[in-house]
Design a protein around this motif. Sequence first.
Motif, short mmCIF file in Angstrom:
data_model
loop_
_atom_site.label_atom_id
_atom_site.label_comp_id
_atom_site.label_asym_id
_atom_site.label_seq_id
_atom_site.Cartn_x
_atom_site.Cartn_y
_atom_site.Cartn_z
N ILE A 36 0.95 -1.23 0.46
CA ILE A 36 0.32 -0.10 0.35
C ILE A 36 0.73 1.08 0.05
CG2 ILE A 36 -1.49 0.93 1.18
CD1 ILE A 36 -2.37 -1.82 2.52
N VAL A 37 1.98 1.14 0.99
CA VAL A 37 3.22 2.64 0.64
C VAL A 37 3.20 2.83 -0.62
CG1 VAL A 37 5.03 3.29 1.81
CG2 VAL A 37 3.40 1.84 3.32
N VAL A 38 3.83 1.53 -0.78
CA VAL A 38 4.55 1.95 -2.53
C VAL A 38 3.50 2.48 -3.36
CG1 VAL A 38 5.94 0.57 -4.06
CG2 VAL A 38 6.39 -0.22 -2.23
N MET A 39 2.38 2.12 -3.54
CA MET A 39 1.83 2.14 -4.80
C MET A 39 0.66 4.13 -4.29
SD MET A 39 0.82 -0.16 -6.61
CE MET A 39 -1.22 0.12 -7.73
N ILE A 40 1.67 4.33 -3.34
CA ILE A 40 0.67 5.68 -2.73
C ILE A 40 2.62 6.72 -2.70
CG2 ILE A 40 0.82 7.61 -0.64
CD1 ILE A 40 -0.86 5.25 1.23
N VAL A 41 3.32 5.96 -2.42
CA VAL A 41 4.39 7.08 -3.67
C VAL A 41 4.46 7.01 -4.71
CG1 VAL A 41 6.87 6.60 -3.11
CG2 VAL A 41 5.87 6.25 -1.08
N PHE A 52 13.70 17.23 15.11
CA PHE A 52 15.04 17.03 14.06
C PHE A 52 15.41 16.05 13.00
CE2 PHE A 52 18.13 20.30 17.12
CZ PHE A 52 17.26 20.67 16.88
N SER A 53 14.31 15.29 13.73
CA SER A 53 14.44 13.79 12.50
C SER A 53 13.94 13.69 11.14
CB SER A 53 14.15 12.35 13.70
OG SER A 53 12.13 12.66 13.48
N TRP A 54 12.60 15.04 11.58
CA TRP A 54 11.76 15.56 9.96
C TRP A 54 12.74 16.42 8.93
CZ3 TRP A 54 8.50 12.48 7.87
CH2 TRP A 54 7.53 11.86 8.93
N ILE A 55 13.94 17.27 9.73
CA ILE A 55 14.34 18.26 8.77
C ILE A 55 15.11 17.34 7.57
CG2 ILE A 55 16.67 19.62 9.09
CD1 ILE A 55 16.91 19.78 11.72
N SER A 56 15.59 16.33 7.15
CA SER A 56 15.56 16.21 6.11
C SER A 56 14.84 15.78 4.72
CB SER A 56 16.87 14.77 5.70
OG SER A 56 15.24 14.06 6.35
N SER A 57 13.11 16.13 5.60
CA SER A 57 11.94 15.55 4.47
C SER A 57 11.16 16.95 4.67
CB SER A 57 11.42 14.42 5.33
OG SER A 57 12.21 13.30 5.06
N SER A 58 11.51 17.57 5.41
CA SER A 58 10.99 19.67 4.99
C SER A 58 10.37 19.94 3.63
CB SER A 58 11.01 20.07 5.79
OG SER A 58 12.51 20.59 6.53
N ALA A 59 11.78 19.58 3.19
CA ALA A 59 12.03 20.23 1.35
C ALA A 59 10.78 19.77 0.71
CB ALA A 59 13.88 21.15 1.54
N ASP A 60 10.90 18.87 0.96
CA ASP A 60 10.92 17.39 0.35
C ASP A 60 9.36 17.59 -0.68
OD1 ASP A 60 13.15 16.57 -0.49
OD2 ASP A 60 12.62 15.12 1.07
N TYR A 61 8.48 18.28 1.16
CA TYR A 61 7.26 18.52 1.00
C TYR A 61 7.60 20.31 0.66
CZ TYR A 61 7.18 13.78 1.66
OH TYR A 61 7.13 12.47 2.28
N ASN A 62 7.70 20.58 1.92
CA ASN A 62 6.97 21.83 1.63
C ASN A 62 7.59 22.78 0.19
OD1 ASN A 62 6.62 21.67 4.04
ND2 ASN A 62 6.85 23.18 4.97
N THR A 96 1.16 6.67 7.61
CA THR A 96 1.74 7.93 6.76
C THR A 96 2.68 8.17 7.24
OG1 THR A 96 0.12 8.98 8.68
CG2 THR A 96 -0.82 8.67 7.11
N THR A 97 3.46 7.92 8.17
CA THR A 97 4.87 8.22 8.65
C THR A 97 5.54 7.42 7.44
OG1 THR A 97 4.13 8.64 10.87
CG2 THR A 97 7.02 8.68 10.19
N ASN A 98 5.73 6.20 7.40
CA ASN A 98 5.83 5.43 5.98
C ASN A 98 6.51 5.80 4.77
OD1 ASN A 98 7.52 3.46 5.85
ND2 ASN A 98 6.03 1.59 5.91
N VAL A 99 5.04 6.42 4.21
CA VAL A 99 4.48 6.76 3.11
C VAL A 99 5.63 8.08 2.79
CG1 VAL A 99 3.39 8.53 1.67
CG2 VAL A 99 2.39 6.33 2.81
N MET A 100 6.24 8.60 4.12
CA MET A 100 7.09 10.03 3.77
C MET A 100 7.76 9.31 4.00
SD MET A 100 4.60 13.11 5.81
CE MET A 100 5.51 13.80 5.56
N ALA A 101 8.50 8.57 4.65
CA ALA A 101 10.06 8.25 4.69
C ALA A 101 10.33 7.28 3.38
CB ALA A 101 10.24 6.89 5.86
N VAL A 102 9.41 6.84 2.44
CA VAL A 102 10.48 6.58 1.39
C VAL A 102 10.21 7.00 0.35
CG1 VAL A 102 9.31 4.60 -0.43
CG2 VAL A 102 9.38 3.64 1.52
#
Length: 454
Positions: A146-151, A214-224, A293-299
């Motif tokens: 399911i995660v991969v399909m969403i990503v 801080f653990s979310w810093i590496s992904s924030s620009a990917d979405y914002n 939801t968190t796993n989708v963002m990580a992948v």
Amino acid sequence: MSFLTRFIGKDTLSHQQNKSLGALGTMALWLGANVVVTTILTGMLLVPDLTFSTTIGSILIGSLIGAIPLLLVGLMGQRTGLTSMVLTRRAYGPSGSKLISLINMGVLIAWSWIQALLAGMSLDYAISEMTGYSNLPLMTVACEVIVVMIVLRGHLGIERVERWAALAMGGLAALVIYQLNHHYDLTTLIDIPQESRNGITLGIAFDIVIATAFSWISSSADYNRNCKSGKIAIWATYAGYVLAALIAMGLGAAVSGLSVLNGLEQTYDPTRLLSGFGFGLPAALVIFFSVMTTNVMAVYSATLSCMNVAPKMSFWKPALIIGVVTVFGALIPGILDQFQNFLLIIGALFIPAFAVMIADYYLVGTQGYDASLLEATHQVGRKTSGVAIGAYLMGAALAAYWTLVSPLAFGASLPVFLITGGLYWLGTALLTQHEDNSADLAARPATLPTDRAA
């Protein structure tokens, strides 16, 4: 084949022309990202070592402070339209950026292993409650499919899913809290006696909350980078993240406190407290939606990190490969036993990497932060890669020392972030001064010797 072509997202590392994230979408995205079982677990760790009121205060203040770097990187993405890993090319250079991307990809994949297993456990519990059938490996694989399909649908698919998932989690969380109060009386938490169980002090609690942000810093620009404006990227993210931290960590603290007060085994899991009253299924669904939801963002972010290392790869290829790798990793026996060590690794590797990038953009200068980063084969703008890598290695070493060898009473996250950023800023200042002096010497006219005989 045409259906697959239309279904698969066309996400790239470049600027998104049609910015799709409004205020509510951005808030829902970060709410869904942080209402997760691991954040609930964080809240559990704080009670009863701290009183319940002190715990809630620490969560609020720590989240307000810890989210600031996340907002700064997200704003960089919104202004430039570039992903987090592409943005590292300016300070670290193309080669250094690939190193940071590989580290980021590895950490996100490991994070996804844990999330996939937790999602499988929650789904297995829910299916077992309804049908009596239990098969954890199968449920774990199903969750990751399911995660991969969403990503594969790209950022537009993720935004839609996160929006509905955030609504579902909010409703279910409210229902769970209502049932907890109905069966246990939440007002008793105010009077829970302070007792040292996990070695958590106020300083350590503050550090844990900051490290979570801080653990979310590496992904924030990917979405914002998809936010419609800079104001939305800041305030909607801030509201969504802080509200999520209060809900998730507060729920963990409440469940832990109630389990202690009622003489039960200390737990973060509301499923355990409510299963005896026939209400474990909604609690399990909260855990399931939050982890998914968190796993989708990580992948998704791991996929973009891979694309930064190999820019010619189509989006769907690394997404599919990483999804398969995640499935096999989630089935590794005892993977959850390494969760605490994994959190320590995140602190050592993530925090100094992005302290450098934030200092470069906001303190040193925005020169070079544009589309030229995508095509450059050498460092764009200031030649700071040596200083950046040196500051990063020193920051990572300090994080490891202050975490594993000689722990600080108030934690290592914030000191490492400030020291690494300060070292980089100082190093670039000295480098600039040296370059200016060299340029002055090169421009100075040669002095001819005087003719003494004349």
